[in-house]
Design an enzyme around this catalytic site. Structure first.
Site, short mmCIF file in Angstrom:
data_model
loop_
_atom_site.label_atom_id
_atom_site.label_comp_id
_atom_site.label_asym_id
_atom_site.label_seq_id
_atom_site.Cartn_x
_atom_site.Cartn_y
_atom_site.Cartn_z
N MET A 1 0.83 -1.19 0.00
CA MET A 1 0.00 0.00 0.00
C MET A 1 0.87 1.24 0.00
O MET A 1 1.93 1.25 0.58
CB MET A 1 -0.88 0.00 1.24
N ASN A 66 2.74 1.28 9.43
CA ASN A 66 1.42 1.28 8.80
C ASN A 66 0.92 -0.15 8.61
O ASN A 66 0.83 -0.90 9.59
CB ASN A 66 1.35 2.16 7.55
N ASP A 67 0.58 -0.57 7.40
CA ASP A 67 -0.21 -1.78 7.17
C ASP A 67 0.30 -3.03 7.89
O ASP A 67 1.50 -3.33 7.83
CB ASP A 67 -0.22 -2.13 5.68
N PRO A 68 -0.61 -3.82 8.49
CA PRO A 68 -0.26 -5.19 8.85
C PRO A 68 -0.11 -6.00 7.58
O PRO A 68 -0.90 -5.86 6.64
CB PRO A 68 -1.46 -5.66 9.69
#
Length: 582
Positions: A1, A66-68
């Site tokens: 992402m 941020n994103d897992p």
């Protein structure tokens, strides 16, 4: 992402302006919700500020998160990979950091598993997923950035040593990339491969998020051997005017019980969920539908709406979620990311940015129309001192303080009841096209109503100069009732009045009021208020930064500002211990 830093304005933009931003973005101009801070991304953290750091939500000791990525349960161990900047507190220099756990709450940090090092990921190692292949062999799929133009490809990595219980080291074989965008694909919006599933034909399938001409896409690829992938003639699903789809997730859910299902499960009595993170709205949206395995197409139910007006996993600060099947406890777990609502300069000063909400067990509501989410049961091991309150009546304008716990770091469960629905106020027809959070901004916690507002005042200062209310308000709409749930940050802090993002997050709760009861659970953790309405039918996560209501100066109240009296049937509140994260 891609990089994630929302501007306060874009969250509240109406549809026409949102459409404008999609057009701008697809013409090659950076979207307003994305901003790169090149001069800050490698600014070393010297002094970590602890004022708003969480005690039991996942976050590393310092810097940006941020994103897992690629969460999985493997040989008795939970693995969490996540996008992380080892050099600073803003987005940049992203690696796949890695932590392991046996309970999803306490984590052991390890060395980064994936980082830019090869020609196929020289400019970035972005989000992806993990799949357990036959023979109990884990494999990671992730997006690599191959050039300065942000050309995106899909790569894989495998454990270097399968006998290591923590799978510390990962190898990126030289036959990468596995998938390169063809001429029909927007190659700079082509990312975040899903967990793979096996079809009845014995072939693997994955989705990759993308967009073309403002149409969001879940592009489908198939493979016999997991190495050679072929793009399907048609995407699994698309939707017009939704913008770029990030972090897609696709999985089955049972119509019979709350147990989770393996991603490849394709038996009877199931529905499928397609979740996408909408790049423009910065929310995670999903639909419930049917997977046509013969045509490899997904068809949302008529009760599920694609896009901005559709269902959200969380009606607050929650994005880039990723689920996995926990084979140990036969449940599906959802993990997400909550970024900061303060400024970039604030993040640099405090030395960190981003937290992960508590992992949630998810299942299909008995109505078959939506998901239910609830914090994993392991969280309850952190509960310490408990206080209780029951059968306490609150008339209009009354509040009661819940004392005896640390209100800045608590878990609160309450059941409200009311004797009658007669005083419910009418739902204004002019609100019909508004989002729930717009209605919450109009009808806040201090605006007197009929049945509600009632709920909690979390992270409150003693004299209510600061507070974050989480509350219900019930409206009469035609011959039905409409339940609004709000988590309103507009009065949450005295800091940065003009620059800090303080939204009135809200969602509607699809609940039967026949028993005249509503339940609420709020996880309060210094700068996080994560709330679950009606047993997890509606969820809202807020990030807030009180200046007065910090540490032992934080207070917790239960309030009612409606004409109809409210009874606190039962309230249980616990001080929450710190999780072991470092």
């Amino acid at each position: 992402m891609e990089i994630l830093r929302e501007s306060s304005s874009i969250w509240a933009l109406p549809i026409l302006l949102l459409s404008f931003f999609i057009v701008v973005f697809n013409n090659g101009v950076v979207d307003a919700s994305h901003k790169v801070f090149m001069h800050l991304q490698s600014t070393s953290t010297v002094d970590v500020k602890n004022v708003h750091r969480t005690g039991y939500h996942f976050q590393p000791p310092k810097n940006w998160i941020n994103d897992p990525n690629g969460p999985m349960y493997y040989n008795g161990v939970y693995h969490l990979f996540y996008q992380y900047n080892p050099k600073g507190a803003v987005w940049g220099n992203i690696v796949w950091a890695h932590s392991v756990s046996t309970d999803l709450i306490n984590w052991i940090p390890l060395e980064p598993a994936i980082y830019p090092s090869k020609i196929f990921d020289k400019y970035g190692t972005w989000s992806g997923s993990a799949t357990i292949l036959p023979g109990n062999k884990p494999i990671i799929l992730y997006t690599g950035i191959v050039d300065a133009n942000k050309t995106q490809v899909q790569n894989y990595a495998i454990p270097a040593n399968m006998s290591d219980p923590y799978l510390r080291k990962w190898i990126k074989p030289d036959n990468n990339p596995l998938i390169v965008a063809d001429m029909s694909i927007n190659k700079i919006q082509f990312r975040d491969p899903t967990t793979a599933w096996m079809g009845r034909d014995g072939h693997w399938r994955i989705l990759v998020g993308s967009v073309r001409n403002h149409r969001g896409k879940a592009i489908l690829y198939r493979s016999k051997d997991f190495m050679k992938w072929t793009k399907a003639k048609h995407p699994l699903h698309t939707a017009t005017n939704t913008g770029n789809w990030e972090c897609p997730d696709f999985f089955p859910v049972s119509l019979k019980n709350t147990d989770g299902l393996d991603t490849s499960y394709n038996g009877k009595n199931i529905k499928h969920i397609l979740k996408v993170s909408l790049d423009v709205t910065r929310f995670d949206h999903y639909t419930v539908g049917t997977y046509d395995t013969k045509k490899d197409r997904y068809i949302p139910d008529k009760t599920s709406v694609n896009g901005w007006k559709g269902l959200r996993l969380d009606y607050g600060n929650y994005y880039a979620s990723k689920s996995f099947f926990d084979s140990g406890k036969k449940r599906r777990i959802m993990m997400g990311w909550a970024n900061e609502s303060d400024t970039v300069d604030d993040d640099v000063r405090k030395g960190w940015a981003g937290v992960h909400p508590i992992p949630r067990k998810i299942w299909l509501d008995p109505s078959g129309k939506s998901l239910v989410q609830w914090p994993v049961e392991e969280l309850e091991t952190l509960r310490e001192k408990k206080v209780q309150l029951s059968n306490h009546k609150l008339n209009m304008g009354e509040k009661v303080e819940i004392k005896g716990i640390i209100a800045a770091q608590a878990d609160v469960e309450v059941i409200f009841s009311f004797a009658s629905l007669d005083k419910t106020e009418p739902f204004d027809h002019s609100w019909a096209d508004l989002y729930a959070q717009d209605v919450c901004a109009i009808k806040g916690s201090m605006v007197q109503g009929g049945l509600g507002p009632f709920g909690l005042l979390t992270l409150a200062s003693e004299n209510l100069e600061e507070y974050t209310p989480v509350f219900f308000r019930i409206f009469k709409f035609q011959d039905k009732y409409k339940v609004l749930m709000c988590s309103d940050a507009s009065r949450s802090t005295l800091k940065n009045e003009t620059t800090m993002y303080k939204p009135s997050f809200a969602g509607y709760v699809d609940v039967d009021l026949a028993d005249k009861k509503l339940s609420l659970r709020s996880l309060i953790d210094n700068s996080v208020v994560e709330s679950f309405g009606a047993g997890g039918k509606t969820c809202i996560t807020s990030r807030v930064y009180p200046t007065l209501a910090i540490f032992d100066k934080a207070h917790l109240f239960v309030f009612n500002n409606g004409k109809e009296s409210i009874k606190i049937e039962t309230l249980n509140a616990w001080t929450m211990a710190d999780a072991k994260l470092h």
